[in-house]
Design an enzyme around this catalytic site. Structure first.
Site, PDB file in Angstrom:
ATOM      1  N   ARG A 149       6.417  -3.617   1.271  1.00  0.00           N
ATOM      2  CA  ARG A 149       6.546  -2.924   2.556  1.00  0.00           C
ATOM      3  C   ARG A 149       7.272  -3.782   3.589  1.00  0.00           C
ATOM      4  O   ARG A 149       7.709  -3.261   4.631  1.00  0.00           O
ATOM      5  CB  ARG A 149       5.181  -2.499   3.070  1.00  0.00           C
ATOM      6  N   ASP A 166       1.067   6.257   4.799  1.00  0.00           N
ATOM      7  CA  ASP A 166       1.292   7.689   4.601  1.00  0.00           C
ATOM      8  C   ASP A 166       0.094   8.552   4.974  1.00  0.00           C
ATOM      9  O   ASP A 166       0.206   9.775   5.030  1.00  0.00           O
ATOM     10  CB  ASP A 166       1.698   7.971   3.148  1.00  0.00           C
ATOM     11  N   ARG A 195      -7.215  -6.052  15.423  1.00  0.00           N
ATOM     12  CA  ARG A 195      -8.258  -6.800  14.734  1.00  0.00           C
ATOM     13  C   ARG A 195      -8.328  -8.190  15.360  1.00  0.00           C
ATOM     14  O   ARG A 195      -7.450  -8.570  16.138  1.00  0.00           O
ATOM     15  CB  ARG A 195      -7.982  -6.903  13.226  1.00  0.00           C
ATOM     16  N   ARG A 256      -4.140  -7.599  -3.953  1.00  0.00           N
ATOM     17  CA  ARG A 256      -3.832  -6.279  -3.402  1.00  0.00           C
ATOM     18  C   ARG A 256      -4.472  -6.101  -2.022  1.00  0.00           C
ATOM     19  O   ARG A 256      -5.149  -5.102  -1.743  1.00  0.00           O
ATOM     20  CB  ARG A 256      -4.287  -5.162  -4.354  1.00  0.00           C
ATOM     21  N   ASP A 260      -0.898  -7.215   5.762  1.00  0.00           N
ATOM     22  CA  ASP A 260      -0.826  -6.972   7.193  1.00  0.00           C
ATOM     23  C   ASP A 260      -1.246  -8.201   7.992  1.00  0.00           C
ATOM     24  O   ASP A 260      -0.669  -8.503   9.040  1.00  0.00           O
ATOM     25  CB  ASP A 260      -1.687  -5.768   7.571  1.00  0.00           C
ATOM     26  N   SER A 291     -10.287  -0.475   2.791  1.00  0.00           N
ATOM     27  CA  SER A 291     -11.191  -0.936   3.846  1.00  0.00           C
ATOM     28  C   SER A 291     -12.596  -0.363   3.694  1.00  0.00           C
ATOM     29  O   SER A 291     -13.547  -0.871   4.293  1.00  0.00           O
ATOM     30  CB  SER A 291     -10.634  -0.563   5.217  1.00  0.00           C
TER      31      SER A 291
END
Length: 332
Positions: A149, A166, A195, A256, A260, A291
């Site tokens: 990304r 998405d 965060r 994985r 971010d 999450s």
């Protein structure tokens, strides 16, 4: 009669009082009219001269020119085998006024089907307005990695990148407001999902704890903006691709998770400045994500400490600033 005035003197006295009161009222009205006129003049001059005051020339390359790279933005959307959500998101964002292009980060083993391509291109054409042409691009990746990304996009025409998942939808008005905030601070991350981190007192000053939304809500401060919904400059895609330590990329691919957080580290390390949290309505159209899994916060804490070790310091900077569109809020 003692203590009384003759009729003519009494009449003159009352007329004088009425005249004084009337004159005072007229003066007040003149003063108010003058204040209003001066205010209108000041606003007019401000609108006319604000560009020169701020050092903007108002030419074709000005900050707010929709034809310039700074005047439009590109969406980079991460997706994975959720075609219904992808269709809904593309259909929605295609209608946003200053959108230039949509880049779909495709990391699935099979390429996108022709039917999906046709549908999405049709949706984009159907939802774009005012003669705009929004480009739709599939960025195909051979490897399945969350690092995809943030791969550099060579032919990206805009400076601004709106990174989005998405399964997250924001009203176009909220996106446009966040974009204007980013234009005022194009070197930082601007977005909707804050965060935080703080020192783990039980382990010493070089150990940190990752704080989720409730930590932000409780303390009123934050140090990260998640890339599931954030604006940043396209130069950080190149910086992530070329300069992010390979050990961090491998860690993200293996676990994985935490790409971010890595981008937040990268931007903070480059700027020495905090991100900017923008208030906006968020609509989660998906069901669940990583999450929601057990132990998510612990894994994110491990990521933070791993990245601190790789960067050699903690680059994240806390802040309590929040950008709010005052046009939609009565009580600031």
């Amino acid at each position: 009669m003692r203590g009384s005035l003759p009729v003519n003197r009494r009449t003159v006295f009352k007329l004088r009082q009425v005249g004084i009161a009337t004159l005072g009222s007229v003066k007040i009205r003149i003063l108010l009219c003058g204040c209003v006129a001066l205010t209108l003049l000041a606003v007019s001059n401000r609108n006319r001269d604000s560009s020169s005051f701020m050092g903007w020339t108002g030419d074709g390359d000005s900050l707010h020119s929709s034809s310039s790279p700074r005047g439009r933005y590109a969406i980079v959307m991460n997706t994975w085998k959720r075609y219904d959500l992808l269709k809904k998101s593309i259909s929605h964002y295609a209608s946003c006024p200053r959108l230039e292009s949509i880049h779909i980060v495709w990391s699935e083993p099979d390429p996108p089907s022709d039917s999906l391509k046709r549908f999405l291109n049709h949706v984009v054409q159907l939802n774009t307005r005012n003669g705009r042409r929004v480009e739709l691009v599939f960025d195909i990746n051979k490897e399945d990695s969350l690092n995809n990304r943030f791969k550099e996009i060579k032919d990206l025409k805009t400076d601004a990148v709106f990174s989005i998942d998405d399964d997250v939808i924001f009203p176009c008005s909220s996106v446009e407001f966040a974009f204007t905030v980013w234009q005022s601070a194009p070197d930082t991350m601007v977005g909707y999902v804050p965060r935080m981190h703080w020192v783990d007192e039980t382990k010493g000053k070089d150990n940190y704890i990752y704080g989720g939304w409730w930590s932000v809500w409780w303390t009123g401060s934050y140090s990260m903006i998640l890339s599931k919904a954030a604006f940043f400059h396209k130069k950080y895609l190149k910086l992530y691709t070329d300069e992010m330590p390979a050990s961090i990329k491998e860690y993200i691919t293996r676990n994985r998770n935490c790409e971010d957080i890595a981008m937040s580290f990268l931007v903070a390390n480059a700027t020495g400045a905090p991100p900017i949290w923008v208030k906006g309505k968020i609509f989660e159209i998906g069901s669940t994500g990583i999450s929601s899994l057990g132990g998510h916060s612990n894994r994110r804490t491990q990521c933070v400490n791993k990245f601190v070790a790789e960067f050699g310091r903690m680059p994240l900077i806390s802040t309590s600033m929040k950008a709010v569109d005052s046009r939609n809020v009565w009580l600031w």
